[in-house]
Scaffold this motif. Structure first.
Motif, mmCIF file in Angstrom:
data_model
loop_
_atom_site.group_PDB
_atom_site.id
_atom_site.type_symbol
_atom_site.label_atom_id
_atom_site.label_comp_id
_atom_site.label_asym_id
_atom_site.label_seq_id
_atom_site.Cartn_x
_atom_site.Cartn_y
_atom_site.Cartn_z
ATOM 1 N N ILE A 21 0.872 -1.167 0.000
ATOM 2 C CA ILE A 21 0.000 0.000 0.000
ATOM 3 C C ILE A 21 0.914 1.222 0.000
ATOM 4 O O ILE A 21 1.726 1.402 0.905
ATOM 5 C CB ILE A 21 -0.953 -0.004 1.214
ATOM 6 N N GLY A 22 0.825 2.025 -1.053
ATOM 7 C CA GLY A 22 1.761 3.136 -1.192
ATOM 8 C C GLY A 22 3.171 2.602 -1.350
ATOM 9 O O GLY A 22 3.440 1.747 -2.188
ATOM 10 N N ASP A 23 4.095 3.053 -0.496
ATOM 11 C CA ASP A 23 5.471 2.554 -0.537
ATOM 12 C C ASP A 23 5.761 1.590 0.606
ATOM 13 O O ASP A 23 6.915 1.253 0.878
ATOM 14 C CB ASP A 23 6.458 3.731 -0.497
ATOM 15 N N GLN A 24 4.706 1.148 1.294
ATOM 16 C CA GLN A 24 4.863 0.208 2.403
ATOM 17 C C GLN A 24 4.539 -1.212 1.932
ATOM 18 O O GLN A 24 3.590 -1.429 1.192
ATOM 19 C CB GLN A 24 3.929 0.580 3.567
ATOM 20 N N MET A 25 5.326 -2.197 2.391
ATOM 21 C CA MET A 25 5.129 -3.591 2.023
ATOM 22 C C MET A 25 4.915 -4.415 3.284
ATOM 23 O O MET A 25 5.597 -4.228 4.290
ATOM 24 C CB MET A 25 6.349 -4.111 1.263
ATOM 25 N N PHE A 26 3.954 -5.351 3.221
ATOM 26 C CA PHE A 26 3.617 -6.162 4.388
ATOM 27 C C PHE A 26 3.475 -7.631 3.995
ATOM 28 O O PHE A 26 3.105 -7.943 2.858
ATOM 29 C CB PHE A 26 2.305 -5.671 5.015
ATOM 30 N N VAL B 266 -2.298 -8.991 5.176
ATOM 31 C CA VAL B 266 -3.198 -7.855 5.407
ATOM 32 C C VAL B 266 -3.313 -7.497 6.890
ATOM 33 O O VAL B 266 -3.326 -6.308 7.237
ATOM 34 C CB VAL B 266 -4.588 -8.125 4.788
ATOM 35 N N PRO B 267 -3.422 -8.475 7.813
ATOM 36 C CA PRO B 267 -3.468 -8.106 9.237
ATOM 37 C C PRO B 267 -2.280 -7.254 9.672
ATOM 38 O O PRO B 267 -2.429 -6.326 10.477
ATOM 39 C CB PRO B 267 -3.482 -9.462 9.945
ATOM 40 N N SER B 268 -1.076 -7.553 9.149
ATOM 41 C CA SER B 268 0.108 -6.745 9.491
ATOM 42 C C SER B 268 -0.047 -5.326 8.980
ATOM 43 O O SER B 268 0.342 -4.359 9.654
ATOM 44 C CB SER B 268 1.362 -7.385 8.891
ATOM 45 N N LEU B 269 -0.641 -5.196 7.796
ATOM 46 C CA LEU B 269 -0.886 -3.870 7.228
ATOM 47 C C LEU B 269 -1.858 -3.086 8.109
ATOM 48 O O LEU B 269 -1.621 -1.912 8.423
ATOM 49 C CB LEU B 269 -1.432 -4.045 5.814
ATOM 50 N N LEU B 270 -2.939 -3.745 8.495
ATOM 51 C CA LEU B 270 -3.939 -3.062 9.334
ATOM 52 C C LEU B 270 -3.357 -2.707 10.688
ATOM 53 O O LEU B 270 -3.650 -1.639 11.245
ATOM 54 C CB LEU B 270 -5.173 -3.965 9.497
#
Length: 280
Positions: free
Chosen positions: A76-81, A84-88
């Motif tokens: 998401i954007g320039d962030q990598m995870f 999905v739970p880690s992103l949230l």
């Protein structure tokens, strides 16, 4: 203020297939900023969209699903995870634009009634149920498979063509035709059922035992692919002579002098309302 939701409780935040406008309407009905849902992208298969109520608007952030070798990552954007739970979880503590994620949006409870028995298709995630059972929809993960919860609290995958909408304001004594209309997937052909995550195109046909051939009335029109010469064109009200019931849900029959196949969800046996077999 950090959100208090559990990012690993997928059922609380994943809305499955949902249009941009539906997500916007849902979140604009919320009073608090930081309310959110995650939906499937309608333009790129496999991608997701994080929808967030921010001040007086709803923002839609694309989550790209990236395959790196044998690993799947989410950007998401320039962030990598890694998931999905880690992103949230990251955006519980960090601002997207004007707010972090506070908690998932409240979604309307939707219930369905089983039209047929479903014993499962061999997948451990399946939720078996009996005809007439009322199920609560947790998420609409895919076009043909949703996640549901039984009255006993058990959860699992249910095939969409096997259920119909259920309105609790209606009396249970009404028959299904007066009660509701069949759930539609948005496709002119519901079968065969499959999952994108696994080749799942075999499942149990309804528990209907009767002597063949038998007559069935068309309840849903169907215009088959022009290149499929073995498929029958169906018009509502026509009567098909069913000659064979196949396990994959594609039945065979005769109509207007032509023999071919058709999805069982598009017809109903003429005597099905009063047959002893259906009541078992």
């Amino acid at each position: 203020m950090a959100g208090s939701f559990d990012p690993y409780d997928k059922n609380s935040w994943f809305a499955g297939p949902m249009t941009r406008q539906e997500a916007t309407d849902l979140l604009m009905a919320e009073n608090d900023t930081g309310r959110f849902i995650v939906r499937n992208s309608s333009s790129i298969q496999g991608d997701l969209v994080l929808c967030v109520r921010e001040d007086n608007k709803v923002s839609h952030y694309i989550i790209n699903k990236i395959q790196q070798g044998d690993q799947t990552r989410f950007r998401i954007g320039d962030q990598m995870f890694p998931d999905v739970p880690s992103l949230l979880n990251f955006y519980k503590l960090h601002y997207l634009d004007t707010t972090p994620l506070i908690r998932p949006a409240e979604r309307k409870v939707e219930k369905v009634r089983a039209k047929y028995d479903f014993t499962g298709s061999g997948d451990a995630d399946d939720l078996p149920f009996k005809r007439g059972e009322i199920l609560t929809i947790i998420s609409k993960d895919e076009e043909q498979w949703w996640t549901g919860r039984s009255s006993l609290g058990l959860t699992g995958s249910i095939p969409v063509p096997y259920v119909e909408k259920y309105d609790e304001s209606q009396l249970d004594g009404q028959n299904s035709q007066g009660l509701s209309s069949p759930v539609q997937s948005g496709s002119s052909q519901l079968l065969p059922i499959s999952r994108s995550s696994s080749e799942r195109n075999r499942y149990n046909t309804p528990n209907i035992q009767r002597k063949l051939p038998a007559l069935a009335r068309v309840k849903q029109a169907r215009v088959p692919n022009a290149y499929d010469k073995t498929a029958l064109k169906l018009e509502v009200g026509e009567v098909v002579k069913v000659t064979k019931i196949n396990i994959n849900g594609q039945w065979e029959g005769e109509l207007r002098g032509k023999t071919g196949h058709f999805p069982f969800t598009h017809v109903e046996f003429i005597d099905s309302e009063n047959s002893e077999e259906d009541e078992s």
